[in-house]
Write a protein that holds these residues in place. Structure first.
Motif, mmCIF file in Angstrom:
data_model
loop_
_atom_site.group_PDB
_atom_site.id
_atom_site.type_symbol
_atom_site.label_atom_id
_atom_site.label_comp_id
_atom_site.label_asym_id
_atom_site.label_seq_id
_atom_site.Cartn_x
_atom_site.Cartn_y
_atom_site.Cartn_z
ATOM 1 N N ARG A 96 0.841 -1.195 0.000
ATOM 2 C CA ARG A 96 0.000 0.000 0.000
ATOM 3 C C ARG A 96 0.878 1.249 0.000
ATOM 4 N NH1 ARG A 96 -4.693 0.353 4.366
ATOM 5 N NH2 ARG A 96 -5.182 -1.545 3.194
ATOM 6 N N VAL A 98 0.384 5.443 0.356
ATOM 7 C CA VAL A 98 -0.546 6.530 0.663
ATOM 8 C C VAL A 98 0.183 7.849 0.498
ATOM 9 C CG1 VAL A 98 -1.959 5.149 2.226
ATOM 10 C CG2 VAL A 98 -0.049 6.474 3.145
ATOM 11 N N SER A 107 -5.124 13.570 -2.362
ATOM 12 C CA SER A 107 -4.573 12.350 -1.787
ATOM 13 C C SER A 107 -4.732 11.204 -2.767
ATOM 14 C CB SER A 107 -5.308 12.026 -0.477
ATOM 15 O OG SER A 107 -4.989 10.740 -0.016
ATOM 16 N N THR A 109 -4.388 6.635 -2.624
ATOM 17 C CA THR A 109 -4.039 5.390 -1.942
ATOM 18 C C THR A 109 -3.990 4.290 -2.983
ATOM 19 O OG1 THR A 109 -5.197 6.095 0.065
ATOM 20 C CG2 THR A 109 -4.682 3.760 -0.138
ATOM 21 N N SER A 111 -3.426 0.207 -3.471
ATOM 22 C CA SER A 111 -3.412 -1.075 -2.748
ATOM 23 C C SER A 111 -3.470 -2.208 -3.742
ATOM 24 C CB SER A 111 -4.610 -1.173 -1.808
ATOM 25 O OG SER A 111 -4.616 -0.117 -0.875
ATOM 26 N N SER A 156 -6.804 6.520 6.671
ATOM 27 C CA SER A 156 -5.341 6.473 6.572
ATOM 28 C C SER A 156 -4.685 7.344 7.633
ATOM 29 C CB SER A 156 -4.890 6.923 5.180
ATOM 30 O OG SER A 156 -5.327 6.015 4.195
ATOM 31 N N SER A 159 -4.201 5.599 11.140
ATOM 32 C CA SER A 159 -3.248 4.505 11.277
ATOM 33 C C SER A 159 -1.802 4.978 11.395
ATOM 34 C CB SER A 159 -3.375 3.542 10.085
ATOM 35 O OG SER A 159 -3.041 4.203 8.878
#
Length: 492
Positions: A96, A98, A107, A109, A111, A156, A159
């Motif tokens: 992943r 980010v 932004s 992301t 995956s 996101s 985390s």
């Protein structure tokens, strides 16, 4: 007597006045005390915020953290989603990336990986009205409805404690000091704050380093805890290179940072592939009923679906996802007025037994693989576990038939998704109900073959099933057998 009466009235009035003014004084004192408490709480929380920001690199460094790109190796422990019903749980790994631009509110992301008999490769782009979700296997780009930066990047942000600190600096006004609580053998200071588009988060701040050791929040009925470890300084800013979270104490995912880049623009990554199929956002799904054939009804509700089949004196339900009460009430508007007597539980995964308590409360018998009886019982309230009724599928198939209805339940396991899996087949109409093995998108093209899809096609051929329609546990779109085979024959 008259004077006495007047005197009593005066005394009563004086007593009332004294009581009123004493009460007013008490209320005023309480307000002043509350104001003092609030002021002291705010002062304490702001002091703690400043110490935390300093520990991560200082106010100027955090404020000037405008862009960040992080590469993660993600390890997922599939509690409640493993092939087997008991530990050790399946462990999958994926990649992943980010990236966040706090100045331009953009932004992305990325995956990719595999697990549970399926594969995935996504890029989620947040870029104002050009926000899209890109599926690289289906080669589609779906517009995002109501794209709000703060809401979309929340998962996101939660985390990573450095990103939480950035948000804490931005939304310090929402913070409140909660006192201390022991964690890792020493007291930690607790601070709660709220980011836009998300619930309150409680931070555990180490009293010695003033770094965030963990955070927690409530999601529905679950406690989600995030842990931050292995701090390293990158361009003067402290970053946790190992982050993981637990759900009700069970570890779910670990994020190991393999690369961190600060204040690096990523404008080119916000451009989706030009040759992918463009799709509009999926419309909101409300509860609805589709009559697939005489006496066969698919009730859909935001990806929580069940198939109902009419028998002489009852209905059989297939699919035990959460919200079964609503689906039972919905089918009653369309089907014959008969009670739901039994339900086929396709497999043991947490979401697919999520409606177990509602089914028990409605006095419905569970049709399940013998291997799944224990986990279904344990999903019920403790006082209900022994009295739940089961009709177990202990062989490769079990047939249910009377003059009105006919369903054959096949245990096609083991598959890459579950060691035992019940596939329901209605032979007179060529309809099957499947869960998690054939991804049926709401709109647009189907994806390429996955190991789980291959297992279903193999089972259909092995058992000589004449399939015409495929109903799914998670999509309101009903596929044809030709759709399934087109997906099966697409190799990427």
């Amino acid at each position: 007597m008259k004077a006495k009466t007047n005197g009593n009235k005066v005394g009563l009035v004086n007593t009332v006045n004294i009581t009123f003014f004493m009460g007013l004084l008490f209320v005023t004192t309480q307000v002043i005390s509350a104001e003092n408490f609030t002021r002291k709480n705010v002062e304490k929380s702001q002091e703690l915020i400043q110490k935390t920001i300093d520990a991560y690199g200082g106010a100027e460094a955090i404020e000037n953290l405008n862009q960040i790109i992080i590469d993660y190796q993600v390890t997922t422990i599939n509690v409640g989603q493993s092939v087997k019903t008991e530990e050790p749980w399946d462990v999958t790994k994926n990649q992943r990336k980010v990236a966040f631009d706090f100045v331009n509110q953009t932004s992305f992301t990325q995956s990719s990986g595999e697990g549970g008999g399926g594969r995935f490769s996504f890029t989620n782009i947040v870029n104002g009205e050009d926000s899209v979700n890109v599926d690289h296997l289906r080669r589609t780009k779906t517009k995002v409805a109501a794209p709000v930066f703060d809401t979309l990047v929340g998962p996101s942000m939660r985390s990573n404690s450095t990103l939480l600190t950035k948000r804490l600096q931005q939304f310090a006004g929402s913070a409140r000091y909660l006192g201390t609580l022991k964690y890792n053998l020493r007291d930690h200071e607790l601070l709660a704050f709220t980011m836009p588009g998300g619930p309150a988060i409680t931070l555990y701040i180490d009293p010695e380093t003033h770094l965030i050791s963990k955070s927690e929040r409530i999601v529905g009925n679950f406690l989600v805890e995030y842990f931050f470890e292995d701090y390293k300084k990158i361009d003067g800013i402290n970053f946790p290179t190992t982050n993981y979270y637990t759900v009700d104490g069970s570890r779910s995912q670990t994020f190991k940072a393999t690369s961190v880049k600060i204040n690096t623009l990523f404008t080119d990554s916000l451009e989706p592939p030009k040759d992918y199929v463009s799709l509009e956002p999926n419309p909101p799904q409300t509860i609805a009923t589709q009559n697939l054939a005489e006496g066969v009804y698919l009730v859909t509700n935001s990806g929580q679906n069940s198939l109902f089949v009419e028998f002489d004196d009852h209905l059989m339900m297939i699919g035990g996802l959460a919200g079964v009460e609503q689906r039972i009430a919905e089918v009653a508007k369309h089907a014959a007025k008969k009670p739901v007597k039994n339900v086929v539980m396709t497999h043991h995964h947490a979401d697919h037994i999520g409606g177990s308590q509602g089914l028990f409360d409605a006095n419905i018998t569970f049709i399940a693989a013998s291997a799944h009886e224990k986990v279904i019982r344990e999903s019920l309230a403790e006082e209900d576990q022994k009295s739940a009724q089961f009709d177990l599928v202990s062989a490769s198939k079990k047939e249910f038939k009377d003059e009105t209805g006919h369903v054959i339940v096949y245990d096609i396991g083991p598959t890459p998704h579950a060691e035992h899996f019940l596939l329901a087949y209605i032979p007179e109409h060529g309809i099957i109900f499947e869960a998690d093995h054939f991804f049926i998108p709401q709109t647009g093209p189907y994806g390429p073959r996955t190991p789980s899809l291959a297992a279903v096609v193999e089972a259909i051929n092995k058992n000589g099933l004449d399939v015409k329609q495929i109903a799914s546990a998670h999509s309101s779109r009903v596929a044809t057998f030709e759709d399934m085979m087109a997906s099966y024959n697409l190799i990427r």
